[in-house]
Write a protein that holds these residues in place. Sequence first.
Motif, short mmCIF file in Angstrom:
data_model
loop_
_atom_site.label_atom_id
_atom_site.label_comp_id
_atom_site.label_asym_id
_atom_site.label_seq_id
_atom_site.Cartn_x
_atom_site.Cartn_y
_atom_site.Cartn_z
N VAL A 423 -18.50 -23.32 45.93
CA VAL A 423 -19.47 -24.11 45.17
C VAL A 423 -20.25 -24.97 46.16
CG1 VAL A 423 -19.79 -25.62 43.18
CG2 VAL A 423 -17.71 -24.22 43.36
N ASP A 425 -23.48 -27.84 47.01
CA ASP A 425 -24.31 -28.93 46.51
C ASP A 425 -24.91 -29.67 47.70
OD1 ASP A 425 -25.58 -30.61 44.77
OD2 ASP A 425 -23.80 -31.75 44.19
N LEU A 498 -21.18 -20.40 43.36
CA LEU A 498 -21.63 -21.22 42.24
C LEU A 498 -22.53 -22.31 42.80
CD1 LEU A 498 -21.19 -21.46 39.17
CD2 LEU A 498 -19.46 -23.19 39.64
N ASP A 500 -25.13 -25.56 42.25
CA ASP A 500 -25.52 -26.64 41.35
C ASP A 500 -27.05 -26.64 41.26
OD1 ASP A 500 -25.60 -28.81 39.73
OD2 ASP A 500 -25.17 -30.28 41.29
N GLU A 537 -24.21 -27.21 29.53
CA GLU A 537 -24.61 -26.53 30.76
C GLU A 537 -25.14 -25.12 30.48
OE1 GLU A 537 -22.19 -29.83 32.40
OE2 GLU A 537 -22.09 -28.55 30.64
N GLN A 560 -17.21 -26.99 34.93
CA GLN A 560 -17.70 -28.36 35.11
C GLN A 560 -16.89 -29.07 36.19
OE1 GLN A 560 -17.19 -29.86 31.16
NE2 GLN A 560 -19.34 -29.57 30.60
N ARG A 563 -17.78 -27.83 39.67
CA ARG A 563 -19.13 -28.31 39.99
C ARG A 563 -19.10 -29.79 40.36
NH1 ARG A 563 -22.95 -29.37 36.04
NH2 ARG A 563 -21.21 -30.52 35.09
N HIS A 567 -19.99 -31.95 43.81
CA HIS A 567 -20.88 -33.11 43.79
C HIS A 567 -20.19 -34.32 44.43
CE1 HIS A 567 -24.41 -35.23 42.50
NE2 HIS A 567 -23.74 -36.06 41.72
#
Length: 641
Positions: A423, A425, A498, A500, A537, A560, A563, A567
């Motif tokens: 993931v 970001d 994944l 963001d 989402e 979530q 994610r 973050h």
Amino acid sequence: MTDTPTTDRFNEEKSVYTVRGSDKPDLEAGVAAIRNVLKTLPVRPGVYRMQDARGDVLYVGKARALKNRVTNYTQVARLPKRLQRMVAQTRSMTIVTTNTEAEALLLEAQLIKRYRPPYNVLLRDDKSFPFILLREDHAFPRVQKHRGARRAKGQYYGPFASAGSVTRTLNALQKLFLLRSCTDSFFSNRDRPCLLYQIKRCSAPCVDRISKDDYAELVDDAKAFLAGKSTEVQQKLGVAMTAAAEAMDFELAAVYRDRLRALTFIQSAQAINAEGVGDADVFALCAKQGLTGIQAFFIRGGQNWGHRSFFPAHTAEVPEGEVLESFLMQFYEDVPPARLVLIDRPLADDAGLIEEALSERAGRKVTLKVPQRGEQRKLMEQARRNAEEAIDRRLAESTTQGRIFQEITELFELGETPNRIEVYDNSHIMGTNMVGAMIVAGPEGFRKSQYRKFNIKRPETTAGDDFAMMREVLERRFARLEKEDPDRTSGEWPDLLLIDGGKGQVSAVCQVLQESGVEDVPVVGISKGPDRNAGREHFHLPDGRESMLPLNSPTLFYLQRIRDEAHRFAIGAHRAKRAKAFTASPLDEVPGIGPARKKALLMHFGTAKAVRGAALEDLERAPGVSKAMARAIWDFYHPQG
């Protein structure tokens, strides 16, 4: 040639036997490599490492007689399937001889923790255990929580199963014995008692509210309590309370009463009855449906200092006694063993050998025992019951997790269930201190050791451009993957990316992957929808399709969560970079300028700009700056001379 380590240190640097061959599994090549080692292998204790064609460690083993033990690997028909697969990958070996089999056992555990081989049972929980430290390097000893190396002078009590267990015990110590917990600098700068004195959790030795001798008596009482002599402490407090009441000093009697109540509460709060056991570590193993769990209780002075569940990896096809033995040796690599170690079953090797190795590590006698009756047996049954309950909870969690990953597979139309989800970001403030972040998740949870942060540093990356930042992060990430693992054998290639973000971010990421020649890594974007409401989402696929999940969907909660973890990690990296920038100085760029010399220069010249404009003679006159260093600083700022 073989290396013979000393009894107090094991150290070897490189492979001493090497037979190169194909990196594809080949049973005949593996047996040939092992037979080549056998030609010069001694009949003495030691440790051996099996390595593949790249030199990665496959397995670490120990032996009373190396030649006899390694010979067994050439008799392929007698080996279980697991070891046959290992032999098929073996292309080289490293041999280290030791003086005794106990030394070999200790070295084996050390090397397993260092290399984490795929064919050894592995203790997955590498978190250090907390201790209570009662320091002895001050006239008024401090009591505190401690993790890590035990270098400070003082008495260490532990291990405790969790930070919560330590906190509860520290609170009890403060209520019972009024010992200080402040730092030495805080202690030395007080001119009046702090709040802890007001709420009767400290005796305020910092402002002489207690004499040195009386404080030393409190320290002795605390040591007695931590050593399990709580009954003696209770009797002493009772006598003191009665004496104070008879002397009509009711305020002091109330203090003793409150301390007695705290002690009684602690004694009644023990969830495990361990009276008469003394100091002991208790381990019970349970195996169900291919999963192995070990429950550990830590008993010190008859007090329960908490319990923890462990789930070792690579336990399939391994006998339970061997799993427990390997677990114990790895567990005690960093934790001092209690004088008594209770286990629920015999080990694979002779218990006397394990006792000898643990005693050598602890520097005192350690007894290993399978309890048969009495309080020890009751304690073991309780540990076994907890082990079974922990396994059941783990299986239930894994079942739920399995359903979530199956739904992710179907939702995003993946070819197979993902084992590694990456993931990504970004984080910045108005284009400053730009940082990219990658977190890794899988069926077993977050893999925090594989998290990565990327300082955005390319000149062509426009400040504040999230698309350009994501492009730089992914280009660097996949360029490194292609360089280090082009054959994708390390398990570090993602099964799902994944992102963001929405359609724009997904399109940009797909373009980066296409330019990098990576066409088989699925990409999904996750955005919060038009109103940016958590729970609504939208999931964006590369072909432009969007999907949503029900508000109460466990899969939605999981996506979530990962994610939000990305973050959180990105923001943390950004804040750390921003904090570092606040304290940065142009002098940091000058080679040879450390914190002390930088401080001296700034104190002398006032600013970094003044240092840059100073003449060579002025630099030479600065305190702590030699002529050579002055020349180096001047040359740095005047490269043209």
